[in-house]
Design an enzyme around this catalytic site. Structure first.
Site, PDB file in Angstrom:
ATOM      1  N   HIS A  91       0.802  -1.215   0.000  1.00  0.00           N
ATOM      2  CA  HIS A  91       0.000   0.000   0.000  1.00  0.00           C
ATOM      3  C   HIS A  91       0.841   1.275   0.000  1.00  0.00           C
ATOM      4  CE1 HIS A  91      -4.435   1.109   1.051  1.00  0.00           C
ATOM      5  NE2 HIS A  91      -3.985   1.788   0.023  1.00  0.00           N
ATOM      6  N   ASP A 118      -9.938  -0.239   3.675  1.00  0.00           N
ATOM      7  CA  ASP A 118      -8.777  -0.904   4.281  1.00  0.00           C
ATOM      8  C   ASP A 118      -9.117  -1.353   5.693  1.00  0.00           C
ATOM      9  OD1 ASP A 118      -6.146  -1.622   5.106  1.00  0.00           O
ATOM     10  OD2 ASP A 118      -5.279  -0.009   3.921  1.00  0.00           O
ATOM     11  N   HIS A 157      -6.782  -1.437   7.836  1.00  0.00           N
ATOM     12  CA  HIS A 157      -5.797  -0.692   8.621  1.00  0.00           C
ATOM     13  C   HIS A 157      -5.887   0.793   8.302  1.00  0.00           C
ATOM     14  CE1 HIS A 157      -4.246  -4.781   7.788  1.00  0.00           C
ATOM     15  NE2 HIS A 157      -3.921  -4.753   9.072  1.00  0.00           N
ATOM     16  N   ASP A 206      -3.181   2.784   8.235  1.00  0.00           N
ATOM     17  CA  ASP A 206      -1.969   3.156   7.495  1.00  0.00           C
ATOM     18  C   ASP A 206      -1.556   4.583   7.824  1.00  0.00           C
ATOM     19  OD1 ASP A 206      -1.989   0.646   6.365  1.00  0.00           O
ATOM     20  OD2 ASP A 206      -2.911   1.290   4.488  1.00  0.00           O
ATOM     21  N   HIS A 252       4.568   0.417   4.487  1.00  0.00           N
ATOM     22  CA  HIS A 252       3.193   0.182   4.028  1.00  0.00           C
ATOM     23  C   HIS A 252       2.175   0.480   5.127  1.00  0.00           C
ATOM     24  CE1 HIS A 252       2.312  -4.319   5.253  1.00  0.00           C
ATOM     25  NE2 HIS A 252       2.923  -3.664   6.211  1.00  0.00           N
ATOM     26  N   ASP A 310      -7.484  -1.631  -0.658  1.00  0.00           N
ATOM     27  CA  ASP A 310      -6.626  -2.688  -0.107  1.00  0.00           C
ATOM     28  C   ASP A 310      -7.508  -3.921   0.036  1.00  0.00           C
ATOM     29  OD1 ASP A 310      -5.201  -4.431   1.657  1.00  0.00           O
ATOM     30  OD2 ASP A 310      -4.089  -2.726   2.464  1.00  0.00           O
ATOM     31  N   ASP A 333      -7.389  -6.323   1.860  1.00  0.00           N
ATOM     32  CA  ASP A 333      -7.679  -6.776   3.228  1.00  0.00           C
ATOM     33  C   ASP A 333      -8.892  -6.047   3.814  1.00  0.00           C
ATOM     34  OD1 ASP A 333      -6.834  -4.334   4.446  1.00  0.00           O
ATOM     35  OD2 ASP A 333      -4.840  -5.110   4.855  1.00  0.00           O
ATOM     36  N   GLU A 341      -2.052  -4.913  -2.279  1.00  0.00           N
ATOM     37  CA  GLU A 341      -1.836  -5.962  -1.270  1.00  0.00           C
ATOM     38  C   GLU A 341      -2.380  -7.331  -1.667  1.00  0.00           C
ATOM     39  OE1 GLU A 341       0.098  -5.674   1.295  1.00  0.00           O
ATOM     40  OE2 GLU A 341       0.246  -3.510   1.714  1.00  0.00           O
TER      41      GLU A 341
END
Length: 304
Positions: free
Chosen positions: A100, A127, A129, A131, A144, A231, A233, A276
């Site tokens: 990412h 996402d 996360h 980040d 990332h 992303d 995830d 990702e």
């Protein structure tokens, strides 16, 4: 005006994370027949290949709090130039990561293009996360985990100033959706930055439609449109097992499609990236295949 030509740009960067394999993400998504499937929606598709990136084995990791930072910054600068070029040719950039950290390059290119016309862009960040670590807060030093912080003006200068100014995107037009894993020292960055973060609890309580309505509104407020950073995830690992950093409890298969369908319906998306995807830990390339499905929903695939 919606763009009917698409430039696919690969960014096979894995310097930002510890787990290897996301550098093969662009190939995995292409193997899932991205180009022909998008062309089947009526778009003219140009594949611009991959930007050049360095290999981990060729360089020392450098500063422990921001590993491989110079090499990541160089890759992001190259990506920024290609994205800017695509927009200048009236193409919609579709970037394939890579980890990412490539988002700093993508968003920089988009932001510079619109800023030259005295316009602004928003950002929707799907996402698990945030980040939003910085070198001072990151427990790992993996870049990332820092790109969104850099985009809104926090972090190493090599990335925060990649566009020649900061913030690259106004935090007030920046939205995270699907958040469920935030480092302890990262939390104040999320709370105090001015961005809007929707957690999975928000989605559980309000429903995905309500959350995406607000996300699109915030990213569109006073802007010429928004960049979408997906992303994989964001999605629950039951449906997307081959990702760089999987986290249980993510968006369901249908929630992910609805998010992309609503983005398409808004007609406000000016660029997109998918990051990702890790075929090394995937199951028969199904995460890459799902990524292509989501891209198609974002670009206009309809059941009826």
């Amino acid at each position: 005006m919606p763009r009917t030509h698409i430039a696919i740009i690969g960014a096979p960067l894995d310097l930002g994370g510890a787990r290897r394999g996301v550098d093969m993400g662009p190939s995995a998504v292409r193997v899932a027949n991205l180009n022909d499937r998008v062309a089947g929606l009526g778009y003219e598709v140009e594949d611009w290949g991959n930007i050049p990136v360095e290999q981990k084995e060729s360089w020392p990791e450098g500063e422990a709090h921001a590993k491989y930072l110079p090499q990541i910054a160089d890759a992001c600068a190259a990506l920024s130039s290609r994205v800017h070029e695509a927009l200048g040719k009236m193409l919609l950039p579709l970037v394939l990561g890579g980890d990412h950290s490539v988002a700093v390059g993508t968003v920089s290119g988009v932001s510079r293009f619109f800023r030259a016309q005295s316009k602004r862009v928003g950002l929707i960040w799907l996402d698990a996360h945030a980040d939003m670590n910085t070198p001072d807060s990151s427990p790992s030093g993996n870049v990332h985990g820092m790109p969104l912080a850099c985009i809104v003006g926090m972090g190493p200068e090599a990335l925060t100033d990649l566009a020649g100014y900061h913030p690259i995107v106004d935090p007030r037009n920046t939205v995270i959706v699907g958040l469920r894993d935030v480092d302890q020292m990262e939390k104040p960055h999320v709370r105090d930055s001015g961005i809007r973060a929707f957690t999975m609890r928000d989605i559980d309580e309000r429903g995905l439609r309500s959350v995406m309505d607000e996300a699109i509104r915030l990213a569109s407020d006073g802007t010429s449109g928004f960049h979408l950073s997906l992303d994989m995830d964001f999605v629950d690992p039951n449906d997307a097992p081959g990702v760089g950093t999987p986290v249980r409890g993510g968006a369901t298969y249908r929630e992910a499609h609805l998010a992309m369908e609503m983005i398409c319906d808004s007609r406000r998306m000016v660029s997109m990236e998918v990051v990702e995807v890790n075929p090394v830990i995937d199951e028969h390339n199904r995460t890459a295949d799902f990524a292509v499905e989501l891209v198609m929903s974002g670009l206009g695939k309809r059941i009826l």
